[in-house]
Design a protein around this motif. Structure first.
Motif, mmCIF file in Angstrom:
data_model
loop_
_atom_site.group_PDB
_atom_site.id
_atom_site.type_symbol
_atom_site.label_atom_id
_atom_site.label_comp_id
_atom_site.label_asym_id
_atom_site.label_seq_id
_atom_site.Cartn_x
_atom_site.Cartn_y
_atom_site.Cartn_z
ATOM 1 N N GLU A 54 0.725 -1.319 -0.083
ATOM 2 C CA GLU A 54 -0.009 -0.095 -0.038
ATOM 3 C C GLU A 54 1.054 1.402 0.085
ATOM 4 O O GLU A 54 0.412 2.487 -0.391
ATOM 5 C CB GLU A 54 -1.045 -0.001 1.218
ATOM 6 N N LEU A 55 2.260 1.135 0.264
ATOM 7 C CA LEU A 55 3.107 2.363 0.112
ATOM 8 C C LEU A 55 3.339 2.463 -1.129
ATOM 9 O O LEU A 55 3.605 1.802 -2.022
ATOM 10 C CB LEU A 55 4.374 1.892 0.905
ATOM 11 N N ASP A 56 3.576 3.913 -1.412
ATOM 12 C CA ASP A 56 4.293 4.269 -2.749
ATOM 13 C C ASP A 56 5.460 3.630 -2.758
ATOM 14 O O ASP A 56 6.230 3.385 -1.741
ATOM 15 C CB ASP A 56 4.125 5.976 -2.901
ATOM 16 N N PRO A 57 5.941 3.446 -4.070
ATOM 17 C CA PRO A 57 7.301 2.771 -4.298
ATOM 18 C C PRO A 57 8.443 3.554 -3.609
ATOM 19 O O PRO A 57 9.383 2.877 -3.087
ATOM 20 C CB PRO A 57 7.444 2.861 -5.699
ATOM 21 N N GLN A 61 11.052 2.034 -0.596
ATOM 22 C CA GLN A 61 12.346 1.940 -0.641
ATOM 23 C C GLN A 61 13.101 2.543 0.187
ATOM 24 O O GLN A 61 14.007 2.254 1.057
ATOM 25 C CB GLN A 61 12.765 2.438 -2.164
ATOM 26 N N ASP A 62 12.486 3.788 0.549
ATOM 27 C CA ASP A 62 13.125 4.482 1.863
ATOM 28 C C ASP A 62 12.921 3.826 3.136
ATOM 29 O O ASP A 62 13.754 3.822 4.065
ATOM 30 C CB ASP A 62 12.169 5.859 2.181
ATOM 31 N N LEU A 63 11.798 2.979 3.330
ATOM 32 C CA LEU A 63 11.664 2.143 4.521
ATOM 33 C C LEU A 63 12.714 1.066 4.511
ATOM 34 O O LEU A 63 13.346 0.640 5.446
ATOM 35 C CB LEU A 63 10.148 1.407 4.553
ATOM 36 N N ILE A 64 12.911 0.478 3.414
ATOM 37 C CA ILE A 64 14.081 -0.878 3.346
ATOM 38 C C ILE A 64 15.273 -0.228 3.626
ATOM 39 O O ILE A 64 16.063 -0.668 4.326
ATOM 40 C CB ILE A 64 13.663 -1.527 1.948
#
Length: 79
Positions: A54-57, A61-64
Motif C-alpha cells: 500500500e506504500l508508494d514505491p 524503498q526509503d523504509l527498506i
C-alpha cells in the motif's frame, strides 16, 4: 495513595502495584479469559495496518533503506 484500576475482564478494583502480579487483571483467570478473546479474534486493533504494497514505491524503498541502515549499525545482529 496507590492507583486503582478496573480489571478489563470483570471490572474488579485492582491496586496498581508490584504486589498485583496480574495487573491490570485481578487474577490469572481474568488474564487467561482476555488472552482467549484475543486468540479467537474477538478483540482486534482498530486501525488498519498498512502493508508495503500500500506504500508508494519511493516510501517502500526509503523504509527498506532505513531498516538496512539500522541493521548495519549492529554488527552482532546476525552472529
Amino acid at each position: 495513595m496507590p492507583t486503582v484500576v478496573n480489571c478489563p475482564t470483570c471490572a474488579t478494583d485492582v491496586v496498581w502495584s508490584e504486589q498485583s502480579q496480574y495487573r491490570p487483571f485481578c487474577c490469572k483467570r481474568c488474564q487467561l479469559i482476555d488472552l482467549g478473546e484475543w486468540s479467537f479474534e474477538n478483540n482486534k486493533i482498530s486501525t488498519t495496518i498498512q502493508s508495503d504494497a500500500e506504500l508508494d514505491p519511493q516510501a517502500a524503498q526509503d523504509l527498506i533503506e532505513d531498516m538496512e541502515a539500522m541493521l548495519a549499525k549492529n554488527d552482532d545482529f546476525f552472529k
